[in-house]
Design a protein around this motif. Structure first.
Motif, mmCIF file in Angstrom:
data_model
loop_
_atom_site.group_PDB
_atom_site.id
_atom_site.type_symbol
_atom_site.label_atom_id
_atom_site.label_comp_id
_atom_site.label_asym_id
_atom_site.label_seq_id
_atom_site.Cartn_x
_atom_site.Cartn_y
_atom_site.Cartn_z
ATOM 1 N N LYS A 95 0.633 -1.091 -0.210
ATOM 2 C CA LYS A 95 -0.128 -0.011 0.143
ATOM 3 C C LYS A 95 0.601 1.132 -0.117
ATOM 4 N N TYR A 96 2.003 1.097 0.622
ATOM 5 C CA TYR A 96 2.862 2.460 0.811
ATOM 6 C C TYR A 96 3.407 2.810 -0.793
ATOM 7 N N LYS A 99 0.231 4.000 -2.816
ATOM 8 C CA LYS A 99 0.224 5.481 -2.361
ATOM 9 C C LYS A 99 1.199 6.422 -2.948
ATOM 10 N N ASN A 100 2.261 6.165 -2.961
ATOM 11 C CA ASN A 100 3.400 6.984 -3.287
ATOM 12 C C ASN A 100 3.391 7.063 -4.648
#
Length: 115
Positions: A95-96, A99-100
């Protein structure tokens, strides 16, 4: 975690189908000029107003069918995120990265050039 985002160079790479790499993952996206109601909201990653209506983050792994052959053209694709107007796959472990990538694409394709 340091992320290295690359966009594949193309003659027509302003909007539309765009692909590239983020660290050791590949990705492709469909980016629109303006926010769309079914796009990815860059703040929440939920369906909402955003420029990205298609996003896939994946890794292709070459596999061999026989023990003595290193690679015989067969590839296994692992998909970590897949959005087509809604999330089919969104791995919590990735997810990180997603998102980025979404924030990066939103910023990159929101820039307006002034002549």
């Amino acid at each position: 975690m340091e992320l290295n985002i690359k966009v594949e160079k193309s003659r027509k790479n302003r909007y539309g189908y765009i692909k590239g790499e983020i660290n050791d993952y590949s990705w492709f996206a469909l980016v629109h000029r303006k926010d769309v109601e079914y796009g990815i909201d860059p703040k929440t990653l939920k369906k909402g107003n955003g420029k990205i209506t298609r996003l896939c983050v994946y890794k292709d792994i070459p596999i061999s069918l026989e023990n003595n052959v290193k690679y015989d053209g067969v590839i296994k694709r692992y998909i970590f995120a897949n959005y087509k107007r809604e999330w089919d796959v969104l791995s919590p472990d990735h997810k990180y990265i997603v998102k980025n990538l979404v924030e990066y694409l939103e910023r990159r394709y929101s820039i307006k050039l002034v002549k």
